[in-house]
Each structure stands twice: as C-alpha cells, then as structure tokens.
Design a protein around this motif. Structure first.
Motif, PDB file in Angstrom:
ATOM      1  N   GLU A 221      63.916  27.130  19.571  1.00 23.08           N
ATOM      2  CA  GLU A 221      63.809  26.231  18.422  1.00 23.08           C
ATOM      3  C   GLU A 221      64.733  25.028  18.578  1.00 23.08           C
ATOM      4  OE1 GLU A 221      62.775  24.628  14.668  1.00 23.08           O
ATOM      5  OE2 GLU A 221      61.776  25.930  16.134  1.00 23.08           O
ATOM      6  N   VAL A 222      65.935  25.252  19.100  1.00 20.38           N
ATOM      7  CA  VAL A 222      66.837  24.127  19.345  1.00 20.38           C
ATOM      8  C   VAL A 222      66.227  23.172  20.373  1.00 20.38           C
ATOM      9  CG1 VAL A 222      69.096  23.472  20.276  1.00 20.38           C
ATOM     10  CG2 VAL A 222      68.911  25.404  18.693  1.00 20.38           C
ATOM     11  N   ALA A 223      65.633  23.729  21.416  1.00 20.99           N
ATOM     12  CA  ALA A 223      64.992  22.878  22.429  1.00 20.99           C
ATOM     13  C   ALA A 223      63.835  22.092  21.830  1.00 20.99           C
ATOM     14  CB  ALA A 223      64.511  23.742  23.591  1.00 20.99           C
ATOM     15  N   ARG A 224      63.062  22.715  20.940  1.00 16.48           N
ATOM     16  CA  ARG A 224      61.946  22.015  20.296  1.00 16.48           C
ATOM     17  C   ARG A 224      62.456  20.860  19.436  1.00 16.48           C
ATOM     18  NH1 ARG A 224      59.366  21.436  15.722  1.00 16.48           N
ATOM     19  NH2 ARG A 224      60.853  22.723  14.563  1.00 16.48           N
ATOM     20  N   ARG A 225      63.570  21.096  18.719  1.00 13.44           N
ATOM     21  CA  ARG A 225      64.088  20.067  17.817  1.00 13.44           C
ATOM     22  C   ARG A 225      64.786  18.934  18.556  1.00 13.44           C
ATOM     23  NH1 ARG A 225      66.837  23.329  12.675  1.00 13.44           N
ATOM     24  NH2 ARG A 225      64.990  24.599  12.141  1.00 13.44           N
ATOM     25  N   THR A 226      65.469  19.266  19.641  1.00 11.71           N
ATOM     26  CA  THR A 226      66.337  18.278  20.291  1.00 11.71           C
ATOM     27  C   THR A 226      65.837  17.825  21.653  1.00 11.71           C
ATOM     28  OG1 THR A 226      67.702  19.951  21.402  1.00 11.71           O
ATOM     29  CG2 THR A 226      68.304  19.363  19.140  1.00 11.71           C
ATOM     30  N   GLY A 227      64.926  18.590  22.242  1.00 14.24           N
ATOM     31  CA  GLY A 227      64.489  18.287  23.598  1.00 14.24           C
ATOM     32  C   GLY A 227      65.501  18.665  24.659  1.00 14.24           C
ATOM     33  N   THR A 228      66.509  19.479  24.281  1.00 12.17           N
ATOM     34  CA  THR A 228      67.591  19.828  25.203  1.00 12.17           C
ATOM     35  C   THR A 228      67.770  21.334  25.243  1.00 12.17           C
ATOM     36  OG1 THR A 228      68.716  17.772  24.616  1.00 12.17           O
ATOM     37  CG2 THR A 228      70.013  19.419  25.787  1.00 12.17           C
ATOM     38  N   ASN A 229      68.037  21.863  26.419  1.00 10.69           N
ATOM     39  CA  ASN A 229      68.291  23.290  26.603  1.00 10.69           C
ATOM     40  C   ASN A 229      69.772  23.556  26.420  1.00 10.69           C
ATOM     41  OD1 ASN A 229      68.577  25.944  27.419  1.00 10.69           O
ATOM     42  ND2 ASN A 229      67.401  25.704  29.314  1.00 10.69           N
ATOM     43  N   ILE A 230      70.126  24.342  25.422  1.00  7.39           N
ATOM     44  CA  ILE A 230      71.542  24.600  25.152  1.00  7.39           C
ATOM     45  C   ILE A 230      72.205  25.407  26.264  1.00  7.39           C
ATOM     46  CG2 ILE A 230      71.207  26.737  23.850  1.00  7.39           C
ATOM     47  CD1 ILE A 230      73.429  25.697  21.933  1.00  7.39           C
ATOM     48  N   LEU A 231      71.423  26.039  27.128  1.00  6.33           N
ATOM     49  CA  LEU A 231      72.002  26.775  28.243  1.00  6.33           C
ATOM     50  C   LEU A 231      72.572  25.838  29.307  1.00  6.33           C
ATOM     51  CD1 LEU A 231      69.368  29.638  28.699  1.00  6.33           C
ATOM     52  CD2 LEU A 231      71.540  29.712  27.460  1.00  6.33           C
ATOM     53  N   THR A 232      72.140  24.586  29.290  1.00  4.30           N
ATOM     54  CA  THR A 232      72.618  23.634  30.298  1.00  4.30           C
ATOM     55  C   THR A 232      73.429  22.496  29.693  1.00  4.30           C
ATOM     56  OG1 THR A 232      70.536  22.386  30.156  1.00  4.30           O
ATOM     57  CG2 THR A 232      70.679  24.135  31.818  1.00  4.30           C
ATOM     58  N   SER A 233      73.460  22.396  28.381  1.00  2.25           N
ATOM     59  CA  SER A 233      74.232  21.343  27.712  1.00  2.25           C
ATOM     60  C   SER A 233      74.956  21.942  26.529  1.00  2.25           C
ATOM     61  CB  SER A 233      73.318  20.211  27.245  1.00  2.25           C
ATOM     62  OG  SER A 233      74.036  19.258  26.489  1.00  2.25           O
ATOM     63  N   HIS A 234      76.263  21.667  26.398  1.00  2.00           N
ATOM     64  CA  HIS A 234      77.060  22.271  25.334  1.00  2.00           C
ATOM     65  C   HIS A 234      77.745  21.195  24.491  1.00  2.00           C
ATOM     66  CE1 HIS A 234      76.822  25.446  28.467  1.00  2.00           C
ATOM     67  NE2 HIS A 234      76.702  26.244  27.427  1.00  2.00           N
ATOM     68  N   SER A 235      77.035  20.120  24.168  1.00  5.16           N
ATOM     69  CA  SER A 235      77.623  19.086  23.328  1.00  5.16           C
ATOM     70  C   SER A 235      77.912  19.658  21.947  1.00  5.16           C
ATOM     71  CB  SER A 235      76.675  17.899  23.205  1.00  5.16           C
ATOM     72  OG  SER A 235      75.554  18.236  22.390  1.00  5.16           O
ATOM     73  N   PRO A 236      78.925  19.126  21.235  1.00 10.91           N
ATOM     74  CA  PRO A 236      79.208  19.633  19.894  1.00 10.91           C
ATOM     75  C   PRO A 236      78.002  19.592  18.972  1.00 10.91           C
ATOM     76  CG  PRO A 236      81.012  18.258  20.660  1.00 10.91           C
ATOM     77  CD  PRO A 236      79.921  18.129  21.676  1.00 10.91           C
ATOM     78  N   GLU A 237      77.215  18.523  19.056  1.00 14.22           N
ATOM     79  CA  GLU A 237      76.045  18.408  18.181  1.00 14.22           C
ATOM     80  C   GLU A 237      75.021  19.501  18.480  1.00 14.22           C
ATOM     81  OE1 GLU A 237      78.421  14.954  18.297  1.00 14.22           O
ATOM     82  OE2 GLU A 237      77.382  15.950  19.968  1.00 14.22           O
TER      83      GLU A 237
END
Length: 380
Positions: free
Chosen positions: A63-79
């Motif tokens: 769901e995070v990837a769908r909303r942001t277009g980013t994989n949280i497993l490879t990017s750990h920005s605060p946002e």
C-alpha cells in the motif's frame, strides 16, 4: 484489569512486549494483543487473546508503494517511514481495531513505540495509555514525520491530535541508559523497564543442544531476510579459522558445502535468545535492539555488523560503552568479522565493559515492578 497491547505484526515488535504481558497476567490481569491475524502463531502459544486488527506487513508495504511509488525496503526517508507506520498501517487497521477494542473493553492500552493504531484507539475510547520504547529513542526527524502523518487520522475522527510522537501517559523504556541517545526522550512520564532476552512460553522445556568441544562458543545471529544464507556461510567459514565453536541461526535454511569441521558448528532455525546465549563468549549480529539489549543483559560482548543507519548508530553507542565493536556499513568483509571476534576474545576489557552494562540493566526495574506501578496508577 483488562490490558490491550498493540504492536506492528513483526516478531521484533512483538517479542520485547512479552515480559510485561506475562508479568501482567501473573498478577491476575487479562491481557490480549491487537495486531494482524497473521500473528496468531506467535500469540496463541503464549495463551493470550488476539484481537485481529489490520493486515500483514507485506500488505502495508504494497500500500505504501501504491501511494508513493517507492519501496520502503530500499528507501527509509522519514516521510516514507511516517507513511508506513502512521499512515497506511493506521488507515488499513484502525476501523477493525476500534470495533474489536470497543467490544473487548480494555481498561488500559499499551503500544510499542512504532504502533500508531493503539494510541488512536485509546484516544477514541478515552482510555489511559502507555507506549513501550523497544529501541533507543528514534531520530527527531522520524518522530516528527510520524506525528505529522498521524495528525489527520485523529482530526478525521474528531479527536485531538497529539503534538508529538510517541504519545500517551507513560513511556516504558527498554533501552539501557548507556545505549540511549542523549536528550531524545519525549515529554512523557518515563519508566525504565529491564530488557530481557526472549524466553519461550512458560513451562516449555529447553531444546537439546550440541555440546561443543570446550572451545569458546560464539553465536552468529543475523537477520533471516532472503539472501542472508550466503552471507552467513561466508562469515562462518571465516570464523572457523579461529579456535572457537560456533552457533548460528539460519531461519530454517541450510548451509551446505562449507567444509566446516563436524561438531564445531551448531545450526538452529530458531531458539529463544535466552537459550541461544547460554554459555556464549561473544555474539555477532546485525544490531537489532532485541539482540543488542538481550546480549547486553547477559554481559556478553558483541561484534555488530549493521545493515541500516539506525543499527549503525546503536552499534556506535555499544562500542562507545566498550562492550563491543562495530563494522561500519561498507566495511564488513567476513575476514573483518573474524578479526573483530578475535579481539573480543583476546582482550578482557570488552567482557569487563559488557559486565558493567549487564549490571546497569540488572538495576533497572523489572517487568513485574512496572506492571504493578502502571496498573496501580490506573486503578487509583
């Protein structure tokens, strides 16, 4: 009293809560966990109730990837971290959590510090709440991003949003003072809680173990994420050049073709940390807080091979305390791991510092003492 404990559906976010949950139950209270139904295999053997609330981690990641277009497993920005813990997971979980908690009718809510569902439920039901910090205090930019993301979820339900994260009446802090980041604790009533290595359910017999050869025993406990077995195999092969016995957690995988001497390496898929640490002279791990705190509670020095910046910061504090060595990200060849373990075993100062840290942890209030304190405050 009825206590409902909220946690993200991950073992590392569940196991640190067990000593408090067990202590509350021993004192006669009724305890249940509110988390994804997929955690049943971990919760039910403990004999606690489960209030299903929200999806598995994989669903939240998607769901995070769908909303942001980013994989949280490879990017750990605060946002992105804020969106994962305080955005998508809350959106996918809170309605089910509110319904389940309303029916179960708790008197007190406890949440681990990256769970933002429990505090919102406590606010909606007007219940006292505590947050348990299972890691050292998070970086201010992460906390600010989480609080900002959670803000609209409170307003959407007509609730007053907390001004900071974590929120609640009490902060139950598992981090030993020597490993805490200075000046980072939120303005909550602070209660230290002694961290413990994870133990199996009460009454569970210990698993049979390989006796070893009498050499110093070194535990290698890395993350069991996909692809970790090759890294573990290389590290074990390098460590086998030392005059030691090895214990390694494999997550159920096998390590074949390494040519390791029979009887010197014990491979285990999973054992409670309290059993893995028995008789160990040193530990090699990635720097997760559960392993870091549990190892420190036993007074065992460690070589930390961090995989994330947060683990690196925690490893640096352990090294500053003299109780271990850290290999910075990008400088973690197996030969370097073996050299660091050799130093831990050859230089008594590391074990002496680890014993100081053990004594510091032993002086912290036990889970039983903390359970009595917070339930008495709620009852009073």
């Amino acid at each position: 009293m009825r206590i409902l404990i909220f946690n993200n559906p991950m073992p590392g976010h569940f196991l640190p809560l067990l000593p408090l949950a067990r202590a509350l139950r021993r004192q006669g209270h009724t305890v249940a966990f509110a988390t994804a139904a997929g955690m049943a295999a971990s919760i039910e053997p403990e004999g606690f109730g489960l209030i299903p609330a929200g999806p598995t981690v994989d669903t939240v990641i998607a769901e995070v990837a769908r909303r942001t277009g980013t994989n949280i497993l490879t990017s750990h920005s605060p946002e992105l971290v804020g969106e994962f813990f305080a955005g998508a997971r809350v959106d996918l979980s809170v309605d089910e959590a509110l319904a389940g908690a309303g029916e179960w009718a708790p008197d007190l809510v406890v949440s681990e510090h990256c769970d933002f569902v429990g505090p919102l439920v406590a606010a909606a039901l007007k219940l006292p709440s505590a947050v348990m910090a299972i890691d050292p205090a998070l970086e201010p930019e992460l906390l600010d991003a989480m609080a900002a993301t959670a803000h609209s979820r409170y307003l959407d339900r007509g609730l007053q949003a907390p001004t900071h994260a974590p929120s609640g009446r009490w902060l139950l802090d598992l981090c030993p003072p020597s490993l805490q980041r200075e000046g980072a604790l939120p303005a909550l009533e602070h209660i230290a809680v002694r961290p413990e290595p994870h133990q199996g359910p009460e009454g569970t017999p210990h698993a049979p173990r390989v006796p070893g050869t009498g050499r110093p025993r070194v535990l290698v406990s890395f993350s069991t994420a996909p692809g970790a077995s090759l890294e573990l195999g290389r590290v074990l092969r390098s460590l086998s050049t030392l005059d030691i016995d090895l214990v390694a957690t494999t997550g159920g995988g096998t390590i074949d073709g390494l040519g390791l001497e029979p009887g010197r390496v014990e491979l285990v898929s999973f054992l409670p940390a309290a059993e893995l640490l028995d008789g160990v002279a040193a530990v090699v791990h990635h720097g997760g807080s559960g392993t870091t705190f549990g190892t420190a509670a036993r007074g065992v020095p460690a070589v930390v091979v961090p995989g994330t910046p947060g683990q690196q910061r925690q490893a640096n504090r352990l090294q500053a305390a003299g109780a271990g060595l850290t290999l910075p990200i990008g400088e973690q060849e197996p030969e370097s791991v073996a050299a660091a373990v050799g130093r831990l075993l050859a230089e008594p100062a590391f074990t002496t510092a680890a014993h100081r840290l053990r004594d510091e942890i032993a002086a912290m209030p036990s889970a039983s003492e903390v359970a009595e304190r917070i339930t008495a405050a709620v009852s009073g």
